[in-house]
Each structure stands twice: as C-alpha cells, then as structure tokens.
Design a protein around this motif. Structure first.
Motif, PDB file in Angstrom:
ATOM      1  N   VAL A  53      15.142  43.299   7.349  1.00  0.00           N
ATOM      2  CA  VAL A  53      15.949  43.881   7.741  1.00  0.00           C
ATOM      3  C   VAL A  53      16.295  43.743   6.860  1.00  0.00           C
ATOM      4  CG1 VAL A  53      17.058  45.477   9.899  1.00  0.00           C
ATOM      5  CG2 VAL A  53      14.409  45.543  10.147  1.00  0.00           C
ATOM      6  N   ALA A  54      16.835  41.991   7.538  1.00  0.00           N
ATOM      7  CA  ALA A  54      17.690  40.937   7.101  1.00  0.00           C
ATOM      8  C   ALA A  54      18.229  41.475   5.719  1.00  0.00           C
ATOM      9  CB  ALA A  54      18.153  40.253   7.307  1.00  0.00           C
ATOM     10  N   GLY A  55      16.964  41.384   4.703  1.00  0.00           N
ATOM     11  CA  GLY A  55      17.189  41.099   2.881  1.00  0.00           C
ATOM     12  C   GLY A  55      15.874  41.728   2.165  1.00  0.00           C
ATOM     13  N   GLY A  56      15.009  42.827   2.707  1.00  0.00           N
ATOM     14  CA  GLY A  56      13.983  42.898   2.184  1.00  0.00           C
ATOM     15  C   GLY A  56      14.383  44.807   1.624  1.00  0.00           C
ATOM     16  N   ILE A  57      15.433  45.181   1.475  1.00  0.00           N
ATOM     17  CA  ILE A  57      16.065  46.516   0.588  1.00  0.00           C
ATOM     18  C   ILE A  57      15.170  45.922  -0.517  1.00  0.00           C
ATOM     19  CG2 ILE A  57      17.174  48.552   0.418  1.00  0.00           C
ATOM     20  CD1 ILE A  57      18.075  48.655   3.710  1.00  0.00           C
ATOM     21  N   CYS A  58      15.009  47.070  -1.310  1.00  0.00           N
ATOM     22  CA  CYS A  58      15.068  47.465  -2.744  1.00  0.00           C
ATOM     23  C   CYS A  58      15.538  48.462  -2.905  1.00  0.00           C
ATOM     24  CB  CYS A  58      13.771  47.555  -3.718  1.00  0.00           C
ATOM     25  SG  CYS A  58      13.434  45.752  -3.211  1.00  0.00           S
ATOM     26  N   ALA A  59      16.561  49.194  -3.681  1.00  0.00           N
ATOM     27  CA  ALA A  59      17.158  50.321  -4.533  1.00  0.00           C
ATOM     28  C   ALA A  59      18.090  50.167  -5.463  1.00  0.00           C
ATOM     29  CB  ALA A  59      18.339  50.929  -2.736  1.00  0.00           C
ATOM     30  N   THR A  60      18.335  51.532  -5.952  1.00  0.00           N
ATOM     31  CA  THR A  60      18.759  51.581  -7.317  1.00  0.00           C
ATOM     32  C   THR A  60      20.273  51.969  -6.809  1.00  0.00           C
ATOM     33  OG1 THR A  60      19.282  53.996  -7.147  1.00  0.00           O
ATOM     34  CG2 THR A  60      17.310  53.692  -7.877  1.00  0.00           C
ATOM     35  N   VAL A  61      20.731  50.989  -7.799  1.00  0.00           N
ATOM     36  CA  VAL A  61      22.368  50.846  -8.236  1.00  0.00           C
ATOM     37  C   VAL A  61      23.186  52.154  -8.296  1.00  0.00           C
ATOM     38  CG1 VAL A  61      24.436  49.871  -9.592  1.00  0.00           C
ATOM     39  CG2 VAL A  61      21.445  49.140 -10.286  1.00  0.00           C
ATOM     40  N   ARG A  62      22.831  53.320  -8.347  1.00  0.00           N
ATOM     41  CA  ARG A  62      23.401  54.668  -8.399  1.00  0.00           C
ATOM     42  C   ARG A  62      23.384  54.771  -6.976  1.00  0.00           C
ATOM     43  NH1 ARG A  62      21.389  58.772 -12.925  1.00  0.00           N
ATOM     44  NH2 ARG A  62      22.845  57.756 -15.390  1.00  0.00           N
ATOM     45  N   ASP A  63      22.289  54.874  -6.326  1.00  0.00           N
ATOM     46  CA  ASP A  63      22.278  55.226  -4.713  1.00  0.00           C
ATOM     47  C   ASP A  63      23.196  53.747  -4.267  1.00  0.00           C
ATOM     48  OD1 ASP A  63      20.695  57.554  -4.330  1.00  0.00           O
ATOM     49  OD2 ASP A  63      18.942  56.348  -4.878  1.00  0.00           O
ATOM     50  N   LEU A  64      23.381  52.805  -4.684  1.00  0.00           N
ATOM     51  CA  LEU A  64      24.528  51.635  -3.911  1.00  0.00           C
ATOM     52  C   LEU A  64      25.608  52.281  -4.174  1.00  0.00           C
ATOM     53  CD1 LEU A  64      22.943  48.200  -4.874  1.00  0.00           C
ATOM     54  CD2 LEU A  64      22.839  49.706  -2.621  1.00  0.00           C
ATOM     55  N   ALA A  65      25.792  52.730  -4.990  1.00  0.00           N
ATOM     56  CA  ALA A  65      26.686  53.453  -5.695  1.00  0.00           C
ATOM     57  C   ALA A  65      27.491  54.687  -4.929  1.00  0.00           C
ATOM     58  CB  ALA A  65      26.882  53.336  -7.386  1.00  0.00           C
ATOM     59  N   ARG A  66      25.794  55.407  -4.280  1.00  0.00           N
ATOM     60  CA  ARG A  66      26.527  56.805  -3.423  1.00  0.00           C
ATOM     61  C   ARG A  66      26.430  55.725  -2.198  1.00  0.00           C
ATOM     62  NH1 ARG A  66      22.394  58.806  -7.053  1.00  0.00           N
ATOM     63  NH2 ARG A  66      22.914  60.791  -7.180  1.00  0.00           N
ATOM     64  N   PHE A  67      26.223  55.119  -2.143  1.00  0.00           N
ATOM     65  CA  PHE A  67      26.233  54.545  -0.242  1.00  0.00           C
ATOM     66  C   PHE A  67      28.497  53.734  -0.488  1.00  0.00           C
ATOM     67  CE2 PHE A  67      26.165  50.289   2.091  1.00  0.00           C
ATOM     68  CZ  PHE A  67      25.563  51.147   3.245  1.00  0.00           C
ATOM     69  N   GLY A  68      28.138  52.897  -1.494  1.00  0.00           N
ATOM     70  CA  GLY A  68      29.395  53.031  -1.010  1.00  0.00           C
ATOM     71  C   GLY A  68      30.766  54.095  -1.208  1.00  0.00           C
ATOM     72  N   GLU A  69      30.307  54.884  -1.625  1.00  0.00           N
ATOM     73  CA  GLU A  69      31.619  55.559  -2.226  1.00  0.00           C
ATOM     74  C   GLU A  69      31.945  56.756  -0.904  1.00  0.00           C
ATOM     75  OE1 GLU A  69      33.982  58.777  -3.546  1.00  0.00           O
ATOM     76  OE2 GLU A  69      33.339  57.380  -4.145  1.00  0.00           O
ATOM     77  N   MET A  70      30.433  56.201  -0.002  1.00  0.00           N
ATOM     78  CA  MET A  70      30.726  57.310   1.249  1.00  0.00           C
ATOM     79  C   MET A  70      30.949  56.948   1.990  1.00  0.00           C
ATOM     80  SD  MET A  70      27.196  57.918   4.293  1.00  0.00           S
ATOM     81  CE  MET A  70      27.196  56.157   4.373  1.00  0.00           C
ATOM     82  N   MET A  71      31.285  55.243   2.084  1.00  0.00           N
ATOM     83  CA  MET A  71      32.062  54.127   3.084  1.00  0.00           C
ATOM     84  C   MET A  71      33.891  54.395   2.279  1.00  0.00           C
ATOM     85  SD  MET A  71      30.041  52.934   4.635  1.00  0.00           S
ATOM     86  CE  MET A  71      30.529  51.739   5.774  1.00  0.00           C
ATOM     87  N   ARG A  72      33.332  54.745   1.266  1.00  0.00           N
ATOM     88  CA  ARG A  72      35.237  54.416   1.126  1.00  0.00           C
ATOM     89  C   ARG A  72      35.365  56.150   1.439  1.00  0.00           C
ATOM     90  NH1 ARG A  72      38.577  57.328  -2.115  1.00  0.00           N
ATOM     91  NH2 ARG A  72      36.979  58.344  -3.329  1.00  0.00           N
ATOM     92  N   ASN A  73      34.726  56.876   1.231  1.00  0.00           N
ATOM     93  CA  ASN A  73      35.645  58.106   1.597  1.00  0.00           C
ATOM     94  C   ASN A  73      34.996  58.493   3.335  1.00  0.00           C
ATOM     95  OD1 ASN A  73      36.209  60.669   1.399  1.00  0.00           O
ATOM     96  ND2 ASN A  73      34.595  61.827   0.964  1.00  0.00           N
ATOM     97  N   HIS A  74      34.561  57.425   4.242  1.00  0.00           N
ATOM     98  CA  HIS A  74      35.557  57.482   5.468  1.00  0.00           C
ATOM     99  C   HIS A  74      33.680  57.864   6.682  1.00  0.00           C
ATOM    100  CE1 HIS A  74      39.712  56.853   5.443  1.00  0.00           C
ATOM    101  NE2 HIS A  74      39.798  57.386   4.050  1.00  0.00           N
ATOM    102  N   GLY A  75      33.151  57.421   5.600  1.00  0.00           N
ATOM    103  CA  GLY A  75      31.665  58.277   6.252  1.00  0.00           C
ATOM    104  C   GLY A  75      30.903  59.879   5.901  1.00  0.00           C
ATOM    105  N   VAL A  76      31.775  60.333   4.677  1.00  0.00           N
ATOM    106  CA  VAL A  76      31.213  61.201   4.038  1.00  0.00           C
ATOM    107  C   VAL A  76      30.579  61.970   2.983  1.00  0.00           C
ATOM    108  CG1 VAL A  76      32.385  64.135   3.912  1.00  0.00           C
ATOM    109  CG2 VAL A  76      33.842  63.113   5.568  1.00  0.00           C
ATOM    110  N   SER A  77      29.508  62.359   2.651  1.00  0.00           N
ATOM    111  CA  SER A  77      28.936  62.597   1.386  1.00  0.00           C
ATOM    112  C   SER A  77      28.566  63.233   1.572  1.00  0.00           C
ATOM    113  CB  SER A  77      27.596  61.554   1.274  1.00  0.00           C
ATOM    114  OG  SER A  77      26.999  61.470   0.269  1.00  0.00           O
ATOM    115  N   ASN A  78      29.261  64.006   0.174  1.00  0.00           N
ATOM    116  CA  ASN A  78      28.385  65.624  -0.051  1.00  0.00           C
ATOM    117  C   ASN A  78      29.139  67.037   0.563  1.00  0.00           C
ATOM    118  OD1 ASN A  78      27.831  67.719  -1.968  1.00  0.00           O
ATOM    119  ND2 ASN A  78      25.640  67.642  -0.637  1.00  0.00           N
ATOM    120  N   GLY A  79      30.717  66.309   1.646  1.00  0.00           N
ATOM    121  CA  GLY A  79      30.929  67.333   2.840  1.00  0.00           C
ATOM    122  C   GLY A  79      30.417  66.925   3.821  1.00  0.00           C
TER     123      GLY A  79
END
Length: 400
Positions: free
Chosen positions: A272-298
């Motif tokens: 859990v501490a360090g083993g996830i592998c993900a695409t950079v675009r999905d990391l950007a989606r994750f960051g955008e959701m956090m920037r948007n107060h937890g909202v993604s696609n409404g």
C-alpha cells in the motif's frame, strides 16, 4: 549500459537483464518502472466503465525558465530531457496544456509511482470515513487485533497512521544495504530471495515492529510501514482486498481511463505504501479531482471537507520535530499529503525517484510527473522541479 539495450534482446544479455537485484538502479529503472508486472506479482485496480473525458488546450511551456541546482537558468524542455523524467502532464483549469513522454513510456502505460501511493491511501480514508466504514480516531487494534504487542498496539490510532506520527523504531534509509528498509522490502518481495534469512511476508513482518520510546503524535516520523498497516485496516473495515477498495471507492468513480495495479507479496498483501502503478493521465485526473474539492465529472468522489482538512490542518509542531524539514522547512503533512509551505495553497503527493502530483489551487494548475531518477531522494532535483512547477503555474495564470 545504454538504456536502449536493456531487455532488448530475446533473451537479454546478462548485463542488460533487469532483475530484483538491479530493478531500482538506473538505467535499469527506466525499463523496470514501466514494466513492474514482469518483475513482481500484482493485483489489478480496475478502471472506470465511464472514463472522465480529457480536454486539451495546448500551451507552449518548454521555454519556462527557472534555476537548476547550480543556480543556472534552465527551461522546462531541458529539465525534462536531463532529469530522467519519464512522463509529464500539466493541466490548467481542467484542460491538459502539456504532455511529454520518454524512455518508452506512453500515455496508456502504467508507471510505478512509489509513495504517491500513500496519498491515494490517505484520500481513500476520507471516502471510507464518509461512508461510515472507518473511524480515524479508533485504535488500530479495533480493526487488527493481531497488532497487540507491536508498536501499533499500544495507543496507536488510525489518525497516527494517516499523519505519520507513530512512535516507531524504524530507519527509512533507502540507500542502506541491511537493516529496517531491506527487511521490510524483503517481506514485500521487492528484494531477491536470501536463503540465509528466514522467509517472511508483509503482514507477519508488520507485527514485529516496536516503539522508539516517544509518544504517538509527538513527531512526524516518515515510515512506510504505517501506510501498509493502514491498508490492512481498510481491508478489515471493508471486507475486500486493497486493490478492490481502490477501484471501487476511487479509481472507478473518479473516471480513471486505464487499469492501475499494485504489487503484492507472497500471501497477496498489497504494498500500500509504494506499490501502485498508474498512467500519468490518470494521475492528472486524480490531481484535478483533488484540486476541484473532490469532484470529478460532476460527481463528489472525495468529501470536500476531507480535502479542506488535508490542506489546512496537520500538526506543525510535529512536523518541526520530524525528519523531512530539510525537504520543506515550513511544510506540513496531513492524511498522506504534503503542504509545501504553510499559508500557501500548493499541496502534493510525492514519491522517491522523482514521482509527483503537484496541485496549485490558487493558480488552477495540476502537474503529474513520473521519473526514474537515479537517487531515491535527490533534494537538488526535487527542489529544482519545485521551482519549475511554480514557474509553470505562474506562466499559466498570467503572473509571469
């Protein structure tokens, strides 16, 4: 060794073969960090059936200038080419304005994100608390009675795990060739088998950890095992595997476009501490959701109050007593996220070898970067890129 020759023949020559003995060493890491599934057992983190669409508004950022570690001027283009960056996505106001890949990485290929994985775990906590499945103030032993007798069984709460304030005897020295980190990695399967050492697995190893004599909550002490225990708490609270929890509560509702995956040990326990592998675009989606107060696609995926708590709370005194003040002298840490500078808006998820999700709400900017930096912790490069992130955000907001 030229990185283009690594794993290029069938079979590879001995000096070009990536193994558990060399996979985190550069240049082998350029191949390994995007092919972790060929080295270690993993569990899948399923993508969304309805991915959040991406919009693009290309901006020229390669000439954005900032200082390199020698104090000389460097621009984004040169920094990308000379800092072992593998992937880079910049989002402004929810639209991707720059994207860059190297060393064989592509937009649909997952990359190891090391301790950015911790911030995913910290974000999940807010969702599980909101669903009534997790009590952050509960003792760890409420969920894992097996932890009685370990450092996690004597007054240690879920909140102590979240904020890295466990009074644990553990030296997280990534360059060590023996001791705590090697024993920990061996339990996760990240080190080669050693016939001279009794075999163990992650959950067994976690139960052996002991206190350092300091009270829980006193000081920020960065220890990865705290997050692995947190993931085990989630599994007990939810009655499902950690990979399934990430998919069900975060990856799918967030609108991830690609499957992610996480490394598991010989008994199926997730790193859990360090083993996830993900695409950079999905990391950007994750960051955008956090920037948007937890909202993604409404959709409200993460409670906004949890993100507000991440950004505005945390124990500054505990941070000042901790072991990462050289990284962020006036920083803070809350629920597995870093505040870069108290009183300012940027916050970040950070992993060794140059993994970042940098979020600047004031400038409406998210930057996701994955890397195969040679050193696990290279403060010169990390601080250089932090200057770069700030310069990019300023350019995009019209302040530079």
């Amino acid at each position: 060794m030229n990185s283009r020759h690594i794993m290029a023949a069938f079979p590879p020559t001995a000096d070009a073969q990536v193994t558990l003995a060399n996979w985190r060493q550069h240049p082998f890491s350029e191949w390994a960090f995007r092919n972790v599934r060929e080295l270690l057992p993993t569990a899948n983190i399923a993508r969304s059936r309805e991915p959040t669409s991406l919009s693009f508004a290309q901006a020229y950022l390669e000439d954005v200038a900032f200082a390199n570690p020698r104090g000389e001027t460097i621009d984004v283009g040169e920094a990308l080419r000379t800092s072992h960056t593998d992937g880079f996505v910049v989002s402004h106001r929810g639209r991707i304005v720059a994207e860059w890949y190297a060393h064989g990485l592509t937009p649909d290929a997952p990359h190891l994100i090391f301790s950015v994985s911790k911030s995913i775990a910290g974000t999940l906590a807010g969702i599980l608390v909101d669903r009534g499945k997790l009590d952050p103030d509960a003792p760890v032993t409420q969920y894992i009675p097996e932890m009685r007798g370990s450092v996690y069984g004597d007054g240690c709460t879920v909140r102590h795990l979240l904020d890295m304030s466990v009074g644990i005897h553990f030296d997280e020295d990534y360059m060590a060739r023996e001791g705590d980190v090697i024993n920990y990695r061996r339990s996760t399967g990240w080190e080669p088998f050693d016939a001279t050492v009794p075999p163990t697995h992650l959950r067994q190893y976690l139960q052996t950890l002991r206190p350092d004599g300091k009270p829980h909550g006193h000081a920020f002490h960065y220890v990865s095992t705290n997050t692995d225990v947190l993931g085990w708490v989630y599994e007990r609270a939810c009655g499902m595997s950690y990979a399934r929890i990430v998919s069900h509560y975060l990856w799918e509702p967030m609108g991830a476009e690609h499957d992610a995956y996480i490394t598991v040990d010989s008994r199926g326990a997730a790193r859990v501490a360090g083993g996830i592998c993900a695409t950079v675009r999905d990391l950007a989606r994750f960051g955008e959701m956090m920037r948007n107060h937890g909202v993604s696609n409404g959709r409200q995926v993460v409670p906004s109050r949890w993100i507000h708590d991440i950004r505005h709370n945390g124990n500054a005194e505990a941070w000042s007593r901790g072991d990462l003040t050289k990284v962020f002298p006036n920083g803070n840490y809350r629920s597995k996220w870093y505040t870069i500078e108290r009183g300012q808006t940027p916050f970040a998820a950070i992993g060794i070898h140059g993994q970042w999700v940098y979020i600047d709400p004031a400038n409406e900017t998210v930057i996701a970067r994955v890397s195969s930096q040679a050193l696990p912790m290279d403060l010169d490069l990390d601080h250089m890129w932090l200057r770069g992130y700030r310069a990019i955000a300023s350019r995009l907001s019209g302040k530079a």
